[in-house]
Motif scaffolding. Structure first.
Motif, PDB file in Angstrom:
ATOM      1  N   GLU A 132      -5.476  -6.376 -33.093  1.00  0.00           N
ATOM      2  CA  GLU A 132      -5.988  -7.495 -32.486  1.00  0.00           C
ATOM      3  C   GLU A 132      -4.861  -8.481 -31.917  1.00  0.00           C
ATOM      4  N   GLU A 133      -3.397  -8.016 -32.329  1.00  0.00           N
ATOM      5  CA  GLU A 133      -2.387  -8.729 -31.823  1.00  0.00           C
ATOM      6  C   GLU A 133      -2.419  -8.794 -30.133  1.00  0.00           C
ATOM      7  N   ALA A 134      -2.053  -9.932 -29.734  1.00  0.00           N
ATOM      8  CA  ALA A 134      -2.170 -10.067 -28.189  1.00  0.00           C
ATOM      9  C   ALA A 134      -1.056 -11.024 -27.905  1.00  0.00           C
ATOM     10  N   PRO A 135      -0.729 -11.358 -26.516  1.00  0.00           N
ATOM     11  CA  PRO A 135      -1.216 -10.343 -25.442  1.00  0.00           C
ATOM     12  C   PRO A 135      -0.440  -9.219 -25.140  1.00  0.00           C
TER      13      PRO A 135
ATOM     14  N   LYS B 219      -4.116  -7.370 -25.663  1.00  0.00           N
ATOM     15  CA  LYS B 219      -4.673  -7.086 -26.972  1.00  0.00           C
ATOM     16  C   LYS B 219      -4.553  -5.325 -27.112  1.00  0.00           C
TER      17      LYS B 219
ATOM     18  N   TYR C 189      -0.679  -1.693 -31.391  1.00  0.00           N
ATOM     19  CA  TYR C 189      -1.606  -0.993 -32.484  1.00  0.00           C
ATOM     20  C   TYR C 189      -0.794   0.386 -32.726  1.00  0.00           C
TER      21      TYR C 189
END
Length: 446
Positions: free
Chosen positions: A375-378, A380, A384
């Protein structure tokens, strides 16, 4: 951050049913009720991360009726390492102390055995990688417990736009968020061609050749991808091998496409390189991306963290695990082990990973797909593949598999990057190998 050079002399001087009950059974407070405990943790750079660990410690302390004192110890100026050495010499200090990479082995004789903690944790959380075993075990016995705070992988963080424009590589397609890598063609040869293309485009790869850990870690992974070792696991000198020669020749080619001052870089240089927009790729955990997210969001939006290129002997990635260790002179060992067990629960680890914005990595295979990285962004999914969820690469540490107390000296003295610079600047191959062999012989004698 600069590293003070240590002489070898200075370096050496400075440096189960019952276990299952730790997790499954209620704690018997009579063992340490109303007792005291002290813990020294790494002072995290991420705002709010220390609060998460404080909350978890206080949660345990309230339940178990133990008074806990927490000290957050910075790694700036190597204060954490100085603290480890000072407490070892005085045989007094914290009950629990966070130790980076090599330090549990350096202090093995003074550490409480931890098999009774690790056996049930592995049964619950899954196996740990071989580098964690290499650094956390001696003769099959655990002397420290891997801790997610501070643990990291230093893989590539690429600029999506610049890699497409100059190297014709789509890093998002190669490492798609939410699914397995498609990186068969992401090889050392491809990496070298991409470095050349980006250099010609005016955005060189930001890889250092200095004496601090970021430079050494990258050199270690590249050497290992060629099967190059300076000392093998049995303690034999293996400097003058074809594999080491191949690694040095590769580095000589790569150096031509790196920033001209790369030999003087420290651990802040590659961060600044990425945030400034000058480069297409660096080797780092998500710290540089996090700073870009704060200070240069237009650059953060173009960052993608992914796996290392593959060499003739495999795909390796620099891995620096942290550990929690208990001194054998601790006055409250039972409480210390109980607290470490609490901090190693999946729910605790998930909170710590979230508080660090995905920077911290758990050692256990069942905990590499937490939602934070997805979920971390920017953008998204940018993190990963950071925790290596598909075991796509071998997590390693520079100078392994040499016996850890020898490998630590190879690492701290930056022998690998010094070799690369010497040969890259024109020294004959055999002269560079002779120099490195002499260095390693000295490390082994000490």
């Amino acid at each position: 951050m600069s590293r003070r050079k240590l002489s070898r002399r200075q370096f050496v001087a400075a440096t189960a049913l019952s276990s299952a009950a730790l997790i499954t059974a209620p704690y018997v407070r009579g063992a340490y009720a109303a007792g005291t405990l002290s813990i020294g943790l790494w002072d995290h750079w991420v705002p709010g991360a220390n609060k998460a660990s404080t909350d978890l410690v206080n949660e345990w302390a309230e339940k178990e009726k133990v008074e806990v004192k927490i000290d957050y110890i910075t790694s700036n100026g190597r204060k954490n390492e100085i603290t480890i050495a000072a407490e070892a010499q005085a045989k007094s200090g914290h009950d629990i102390l966070a130790m980076p990479t090599w330090w549990p082995h350096a202090q093995t004789e003074l550490l409480e055995p931890m098999n009774d903690v690790m056996t049930p944790l592995i049964a619950q959380n899954g196996a740990v990688n071989d580098t964690v075993k290499y650094l956390g075990q001696l003769d099959g016995k655990w002397h420290a417990v891997p801790f997610c705070i501070g643990s990291q992988i230093k893989g590539p963080c690429s600029r999506i736009d610049l890699m497409k424009k100059f190297a014709n590589i789509d890093v998002q397609e190669m490492y798609p968020a939410g699914s397995q890598p498609k990186a068969d063609n992401w090889t050392m040869e491809t990496f070298l061609k991409a470095a050349e293309a980006c250099h010609k485009g005016g955005v060189p790869f930001g890889i250092g050749l200095g004496e601090t850990s970021d430079s050494v870690d990258t050199a270690g992974a590249i050497f290992q991808s060629f099967g190059a070792q300076l000392v093998d696991a049995k303690g034999n000198l293996t400097v003058k091998t074809d594999e080491v020669r191949q690694a040095l020749e590769y580095y000589k080619k790569l150096i031509a496409f790196l920033p001209p001052d790369a030999g003087a870089w420290d651990d802040a240089s590659n961060n600044r390189w990425l945030v400034s927009g000058k480069g297409a790729l660096i080797m780092n955990p998500p710290s540089a991306w996090a700073v870009a997210k704060r200070d240069a969001p237009q650059i953060a939006e173009q960052c993608w963290t992914h796996g290392f290129p593959k060499g003739p002997k495999g795909r390796f990635a620099p891995h620096l695990p942290y550990f929690l260790a208990v001194w054998n002179f601790s006055k409250n060992k039972a409480a210390a082990k109980s607290l470490i067990t609490h901090l190693s629960q999946p729910t605790s680890i998930e909170k710590l990973v979230a508080a660090s914005g995905g920077y911290d990595l758990p050692a256990y295979e069942k905990l590499t797909t937490l939602k934070t990285w997805a979920e971390e962004a920017p953008p998204k999914g940018t993190l990963y593949h950071y925790p290596n969820p598909y075991n796509h690469q071998i997590l390693s540490i520079a100078a392994s598999p040499a016996p850890p107390k020898v490998a630590q000296q190879i690492y701290v003295q930056a022998t690998l990057t010094k070799m690369c610079l010497r040969h890259g600047q024109g020294e004959k191959m055999e002269s560079t190998l002779a120099w490195a062999e002499g260095e390693c012989e000295g490390f082994m004698r000490s």
